[in-house]
Structures are given as structure tokens and as C-alpha cells.
Enzyme design. Structure first.
Site, PDB file in Angstrom:
ATOM      1  CG  ASP A 110      -4.270  -1.279   3.797  1.00  0.00           C
ATOM      2  OD1 ASP A 110      -4.514  -1.549   4.970  1.00  0.00           O
ATOM      3  OD2 ASP A 110      -3.280  -0.634   3.428  1.00  0.00           O
ATOM      4  CG  ASP A 150      -1.702   1.166   1.432  1.00  0.00           C
ATOM      5  OD1 ASP A 150      -2.424   1.481   0.477  1.00  0.00           O
ATOM      6  OD2 ASP A 150      -1.648   1.794   2.495  1.00  0.00           O
ATOM      7  CG  ASP A 192      -1.791   2.396   6.389  1.00  0.00           C
ATOM      8  OD1 ASP A 192      -2.633   1.732   5.751  1.00  0.00           O
ATOM      9  OD2 ASP A 192      -1.725   3.631   6.319  1.00  0.00           O
TER      10      ASP A 192
HETATM   11  P1  ADP Z   1      -3.624   4.676  -0.127  1.00  0.00           P
HETATM   12  O1  ADP Z   1      -3.994   3.546  -1.014  1.00  0.00           O
HETATM   13  O2  ADP Z   1      -2.536   5.506  -0.726  1.00  0.00           O
HETATM   14  O3  ADP Z   1      -3.279   4.246   1.259  1.00  0.00           O
HETATM   15  P2  ADP Z   1      -6.389   5.369   0.480  1.00  0.00           P
HETATM   16  O4  ADP Z   1      -7.017   4.210  -0.203  1.00  0.00           O
HETATM   17  O5  ADP Z   1      -6.393   5.374   1.965  1.00  0.00           O
HETATM   18  O6  ADP Z   1      -4.884   5.651  -0.050  1.00  0.00           O
HETATM   19  O7  ADP Z   1      -7.086   6.687  -0.010  1.00  0.00           O
HETATM   20  C1  ADP Z   1      -7.172   6.972  -1.387  1.00  0.00           C
HETATM   21  C2  ADP Z   1      -7.550   8.399  -1.669  1.00  0.00           C
HETATM   22  O8  ADP Z   1      -8.857   8.657  -1.183  1.00  0.00           O
HETATM   23  C3  ADP Z   1      -6.667   9.408  -0.998  1.00  0.00           C
HETATM   24  O9  ADP Z   1      -5.532   9.693  -1.762  1.00  0.00           O
HETATM   25  C4  ADP Z   1      -7.596  10.594  -0.888  1.00  0.00           C
HETATM   26  O10 ADP Z   1      -7.646  11.282  -2.115  1.00  0.00           O
HETATM   27  C5  ADP Z   1      -8.947   9.974  -0.671  1.00  0.00           C
HETATM   28  N1  ADP Z   1      -9.291   9.889   0.764  1.00  0.00           N
HETATM   29  C6  ADP Z   1      -9.408   8.777   1.488  1.00  0.00           C
HETATM   30  N2  ADP Z   1      -9.754   9.050   2.755  1.00  0.00           N
HETATM   31  C7  ADP Z   1      -9.842  10.397   2.834  1.00  0.00           C
HETATM   32  C8  ADP Z   1     -10.152  11.319   3.884  1.00  0.00           C
HETATM   33  N3  ADP Z   1     -10.425  10.918   5.119  1.00  0.00           N
HETATM   34  N4  ADP Z   1     -10.139  12.627   3.577  1.00  0.00           N
HETATM   35  C9  ADP Z   1      -9.855  13.049   2.342  1.00  0.00           C
HETATM   36  N5  ADP Z   1      -9.555  12.247   1.329  1.00  0.00           N
HETATM   37  C10 ADP Z   1      -9.555  10.936   1.551  1.00  0.00           C
HETATM   38 MG    MG Z   2      -3.398   3.304   3.134  1.00  0.00          MG
END
Ligand code: ADP
Ligand code: MG
Length: 627
Positions: A524, A327, A520
Site C-alpha cells: 500500500d 489498510d 503498513d
Molecule cells: P491487505 O490489504 O489486507 O493488507 P494485501 O493487499 O497485502 O492485503 O494482500 C491481499 C491478498 O493477497 C491477501 O489476503 C492474500 O490472499 C494475497 N497475498 C498477497 N501477498 C501474498 C503472499 N505473499 N502470499 C500469499 N498470498 C498473498
Molecule cells: Mg497490507
């Protein structure tokens, strides 16, 4: 050495001395028998007793049974032949007990080592009352209480420092020997040791939910998850022991009967003796003891390096890992975003940030924490209602009666707001108020110091493919991946898309190659449990991760992944070495015994020798610092 082991040692010495002394004293007949029974019973009475109990309970096929039958048989033979040679039976018992003693010492010592490594259980928490400290059971401390941790004490419960400055030693948790400085406002986790200053801490969790309890639960349950190799040993013993007993019986009866049928002398003594030798040789102690010990030592060695592995079965999977999927946020990157700019704001920039941070107040996503930090003021939670977190997209909440949507372009599309694209590199957080677009905040994350090295080390360790999955935009994803040298990238994924991607990868790979997912736990957790092996970062923060993962990296350091794989491989190599070595020597000795080439002395030397070597080899799994 404990009391029991000391008594055993004394019994062994006394019995050996008597046996040697008796060989200088001429005696014969019944007196000789009685004299020799003395050292025999001193050293072996417990084995005889256990064998007897086994027979009564109809669970005869254990090593005590084998030893009892073999030695009593040898004595019976000596009586029958009237040669008065009882030393053999005594010596067999003696060496067997020496082996047992050695093994119990070695096992005890390595277990102690491991629990010492994991000696993080706090016994009390200090609560201040009327200027005095009172020690209470950490279980009784309610969330939000103020506890006092003095220098030299363990932090009993997770919390935030409200007063004081100090240095913490977190090595028991993370394997990281560098001390960590903490100040007012820092979050600290239980299990670390306060080294220098007095700290007042406001607890943020109950004891049962604190890091230290979670970890201890994990470690205590780890050995209940058996690996295939351990299962193999259990199954092996179930078939092996009866098979050996039957073979010994056949060896004692068939050849003499054949001799008699063909008109020769039966030769009963020879064959009974060979059968008894066969029994002594057959004890599978080395195997039965060394395999679980190897795994246990492997788990202990890993935990001393800050890698918690939830069971020996995962050591097996880790050793076979060929694909590592990551991730991005919080795993390869710090997950601590900095605000780089606020664009196209329809209201004051400061106000936009305030709305965003307030709407995010309940989210545990790193983005939310970073926005709140950038805003910098305490958030008045009474202004927020109806918080909905759409994982992988963002949040929608009512702030001051207005509907605030805060997230990525997909979220804007979903609520029908027209997002203005941004040309800056970074993660873009778009904000819409009451359905109309109100601007975006550009934030950016730093790649973790160890990430590039981690990927490099994985490749060196023979990992065939590294993959990164992220919910972030393609631009950000690709820049991170190319900087780190990751083979494949998939971006703009929802949590469920991540599961789909991993399932695709699982399908395409060969069956005996395993896939590890490192995350983390935020957005995921489902993937962590879907992969062959889930490795969680952010053990410091996310409980979901600890729960869903099979392996937890205590210090969030991605470099530990290749270390974990190497530890697992070393442990498995040791296990296989022991299996082949122990079974190999056993088979050779069994054949020699059946042919009459090996006598009981040789048998017992081989048995104890193999066991000692196998146990020493197993303990090697504990030493993994340099891997
Ligand atoms: P990653 O796969 O990099 O860990 P996530 O799946 O957690 O990222 O989140 C993907 C995208 O969704 C983030 O890059 C953001 O644009 C948006 N996002 C997710 N959660 C939030 C939140 N709490 N506030 C704002 N944007 C969010
Ligand atoms: Mg993440």
C-alpha cells in the site's frame, strides 16, 4: 543558561543599575550625554552593530534596524530639545534585550527538550575480539556481524538476538513506557535501551539502514518542510517591515508639512517622536519567533508520544483530517497469522506447508512470514528459484524444480488452476503445484487490541468517516469491519485498486477536508503517498512505509492516530492564537502610537509582553501527553 545568555544578563543588569544610579546624579550638557551613553551602549551595542551591518548589506528591514532607528532617533530628539532625557532610549533597548534573552532561553530550552526526547543516536557498537570488547563506529559494522549490547547501552543497529535475555526500554522510540522482554531469536530495533541483561545480536541491517538512522534523518529534515502558516509569516514580514518603515516616515513628515502649508507651526518634534514610537511598536518579534516555535514544539510533543511527523505542513493537514482510510492486514490486525487448517491437500499436509513456506521465502508479506513460522524449520533457499511476487495476489516460484503458486483465488484463476472454495472463516491461501490445484491453507489474523478503541476515539475526535481497504476476501473484510465499527469496506483489492478507491474518496470529499490513509507499507505504499496524508504503521518493519509516509506511528498502535490528530489540532490552535493575539495587539498599539496616546515605554512593554506570552503559549504545544 549558556555563556552567551549569561553575558547578556550581566549587560542588562549593569546597564540598568547605571541608568538608575545616573538618575540620582545631577548632570548636564555634554557630560550628561556621555554618562548616559554608557548604559545605552553597554546594553545595545550589538543591536547597533547588526543594524549597521544590515544597512551596509542593504538588508535594512529587520528588527535590529527598527530598534536602532527608534532609539538613536529618541536620543537625537532629546539632544534637539536639550531636555537631557535619554532614559527612554536606554529603557527601550533594555526591555528589548530582556525580551530577546527570554526568548533565546525559552527557544533553547524547548529545543533541548526535544532533542533530549530524541536522544537515541548510538555512539558506538561493541564487537567482541579475542574475549575483549572493542568499541567501533556503528557505521563500520557489516550486516550479519555479532555485536554485544551491555545493560545500560543503546542498541546501535537492528538485529536478532542470538544469545541472552533482557528487557528493553523502547520509550524513546515509541512513547510506550512499558519495557519489552526479549529472548534469543527476537528481532530488536536500534534506538531502544538494553536495561537488564547482556545481549549478543546478529545485525540484520547496516547502521545507515537501521531504524534509528531512519528516524533521525526524519526528525532532522522535519523542520525543513514548512507549513503554510510559516510561509505566511515569511511573506508577511517581507511586506510588513518596509510598509511599517514607510508609514513611520510618512508619519514623521506629512503632518508637519501639512501644518506648515496650512500656516501653523510644524510640530516636528511631536511627529518625529510618534514616528519613532510607531517603529518600536511595529517589531513583529512575537510573531516571527512564536510561530515556528509552536510548530517545533508540536513536532517534539508528538515524537515524545511515538508519533513521528515529517514536517510542520503535515500538522496542518492532520488537523483538518475528516476521513481516515485503513489498510487491514498489519494495520488494524496484527499481521501475524496462525494456521487453522490445511484442506483438500493432494499431498501430505506437512509437505504442502513446506512447499508454501519455501516458495514464500523471499516475500516480506505478513502472510509469508507467518507461513514460514508455521512450517517451523529453517528454509533451504537453494531449493527456490525464479521467485515472482504478484502483489495483492501471492507468489509463484520454482521449488525443487516444480512451479509452486501460492496465493488467493485470483492467482489460481490467473494460472488456470481450479480452486476449491473454503467455508472456514479466515484468509485462504491456495496452492497449485505445476499448474494443478493442490489444496489450501486457512490462516487467520487477530485484530489488534487497540483497533476498536482507535476507531471509537477517531469518531469522538470528530472524524466523519472511517473506511477499510483490503486485498483480503469479502467475508474476512466484513467481519473485521463490523467488529470494529468501520463505516465503509472495500475488499479483494489489488494495490492499484486501493489507489483508485482512495482517489474516488478524494474526489467525493469537500476540498478543505483532508483524507488520511493508514497502512503498513506492504502493498500500500502507493496509497500512502497518494492520500492527503499517509500514516505508516509497522515502522518497526517496513522501510517502504517510513519512506512513503508523512507520519509514522512508532509502535503500530492505531490508537495513536486520534492522538496525532489531537496534537496537530492543539498545535494549530496555538499558532492561530498567537497570530491573532500578536497582530491584534500590534495593530492596536500602532494606532495608539500614531495618535500619540502610546509613548515609547508603553510600546516596548506591549512588545516584550506579547512576545513573552506568545512564546509561553507556543511551548504549550510540547505538552500533549494527556491528549
Ligand atoms: P491487505 O490489504 O489486507 O493488507 P494485501 O493487499 O497485502 O492485503 O494482500 C491481499 C491478498 O493477497 C491477501 O489476503 C492474500 O490472499 C494475497 N497475498 C498477497 N501477498 C501474498 C503472499 N505473499 N502470499 C500469499 N498470498 C498473498
Ligand atoms: Mg497490507
Amino acid at each position: 543558561m549558556n555563556r552567551k545568555q549569561r553575558i547578556m544578563l550581566i549587560r542588562i543588569i549593569v546597564s540598568a543599575v547605571i541608568m538608575v544610579a545616573l538618575s540620582f546624579i545631577p548632570s548636564s550638557g555634554a557630560l550628561r550625554f556621555v554618562l548616559y551613553m554608557l548604559p545605552y551602549l553597554i546594553v545595545g551595542y550589538d543591536i547597533l552593530l547588526k543594524a549597521f551591518k544590515g544597512i551596509i548589506r542593504a538588508q535594512v528591514f529587520d528588527e535590529c534596524f527598527l530598534m536602532a532607528v527608534a532609539t538613536v532617533g529618541a536620543i537625537a530628539l532629546a539632544l534637539y530639545e536639550r531636555n537631557g532625557d535619554y532614559t527612554e532610549a536606554i529603557a527601550v533597548m533594555l526591555f528589548y534585550q530582556i525580551g530577546e534573552l527570554f526568548q533565546s532561553y525559552a527557544v533553547g530550552k524547548s529545543r533541548r527538550n526535544i532533542t533530549e526526547l530524541m536522544d537515541i543516536r548510538p555512539d558506538y557498537a561493541n564487537i567482541e575480539e579475542g574475549g575483549k570488547l572493542r568499541k567501533v563506529d556503528p557505521d563500520e559494522v557489516e550486516t550479519g556481524s555479532i555485536i554485544v549490547v551491555q545493560p545500560g547501552e543503546k542498541v546501535p543497529i537492528d538485529g536478532i538476538v542470538t544469545e541472552g535475555e533482557s528487557t528493553l526500554n523502547t520509550s524513546a522510540l515509541t512513547g510506550e513506557s512499558l519495557p519489552r522482554d526479549v529472548h534469543e531469536g527476537d528481532e530488536i530495533i536500534s534506538g531502544s535501551v538494553n536495561m537488564t541483561g547482556l545481549l549478543r545480536i546478529r545485525t540484520t541491517k547496516e547502521f545507515g539502514e537501521s531504524t534509528v538512522s531512519k528516524i533521525l534523518d526524519l526528525v532532522e529534515n522535519a523542520s525543513s518542510r514548512k507549513s503554510k502558516s510559516e510561509d505566511f509569516i515569511a511573506k508577511f514580514a517581507r511586506i510588513y517591515t518596509p510598509a511599517v518603515c514607510l508609514s513611520a516616515l510618512a508619519l514623521a513628515i506629512l503632518p508637519p508639512v501639512m501644518n506648515i502649508i496650512t500656516g501653523n507651526a510644524g510640530g516636528w518634534e511631536t511627529w518625529i517622536y510618534r514616528a519613532l514610537t510607531f517603529l518600536v511598536i511595529s517589531c513583529p518579534c512575537a510573531l516571527v519567533i512564536s510561530i515556528p516555535l509552536s510548530f517545533f514544539a508540536g513536532l517534539g510533543g508528538a515524537s515524545s508520544q511515538g508519533v513521528l511527523i515529517k514536517g510542520s505542513n503535515y500538522l496542518e493537514t492532520l488537523a483538518k483530517t475528516k476521513i481516515v482510510v485503513f489498510d487491514k492486514t498489519g494495520t488494524l490486525t496484527e499481521g501475524v497469522f496462525e494456521v487453522n487448517g490445511i484442506h483438500h491437500s493432494s499431498i501430505e499436509d506437512e509437505k504442502l506447508l513446506e512447499y508454501a513456506a519455501t516458495a514464500e521465502s523471499a516475500s516480506s508479506h505478513p502472510i509469508s512470514k507467518s507461513l514460514q513460522k508455521a512450517y517451523g524449520y529453517p528454509i533451504d533457499r537453494s531449493r527456490v528459484f525464479d521467485i515472482k511476487e504478484i502483489s495483492g495476489n501471492g507468489v509463484i516460484a520454482k521449488v525443487d524444480g516444480k512451479t509452486v503458486a501460492c496465493g488467493n483465488e485470483k492467482l489460481m484463476k490467473a494460472i488456470g488452476a481450479e480452486a476449491i472454495p473454503c467455508h472456514s472463516i479466515g484468509t485462504i491461501i491456495h496452492i497449485a503445484i505445476d499448474g494443478s490445484y493442490s489444496g489450501h491453507i486457512v490462516i487467520s489474523d487477530r485484530i489488534k487490541k487497540g483497533s476498536a478503541k482507535a476507531i471509537e476515539k477517531l469518531k469522538k475526535a470528530g472524524i466523519q468517516k472511517t473506511v477499510m481497504l483490503t486485498g483480503d476476501t469479502r467475508k474476512v473484510a466484513e467481519s473485521v469491519a463490523s467488529e470494529l465499527g468501520i463505516d465503509e469496506v472495500y475488499s479483494e483489492l489489488l494495490p492499484s485498486d486501493k489507489v483508485d478507491e482512495v482517489e474516488g474518496l478524494l474526489e467525493r470529499k469537500a476540498k478543505n477536508e483532508k483524507l488520511a490513509f493508514v497502512g503498513d507499507g506492504i502493498n500500500d505504499a502507493p496509497v500512502l503517498s497518494r492520500a492527503d496524508i499517509g500514516i505508516a504503521m509497522g515502522a518497526m518493519g517496513s522501510d517502504a512505509a517510513i519512506e512513503a509516509a508523512d507520519v509514522v506511528l512508532m509502535d503500530d498502535d492505531p490508537e495513536k492516530i486520534s492522538k496525532a490528530i489531537r496534537i496537530a489540532r492543539k498545535c494549530l490552535t496555538i499558532v492561530y492564537e498567537n497570530i491573532f493575539f500578536a497582530i491584534g495587539i500590534k495593530l492596536i498599539c500602532l494606532v495608539l502610537g500614531a495618535l500619540g496616546i502610546a509613548n515609547m515605554w508603553l510600546a516596548i512593554f506591549a512588545d516584550v509582553g506579547v512576545m513573552v506570552l506568545a512564546v509561553l503559549n507556543a511551548i504549550r504545544a510540547l505538552f500533549v501527553k494527556k491528549l
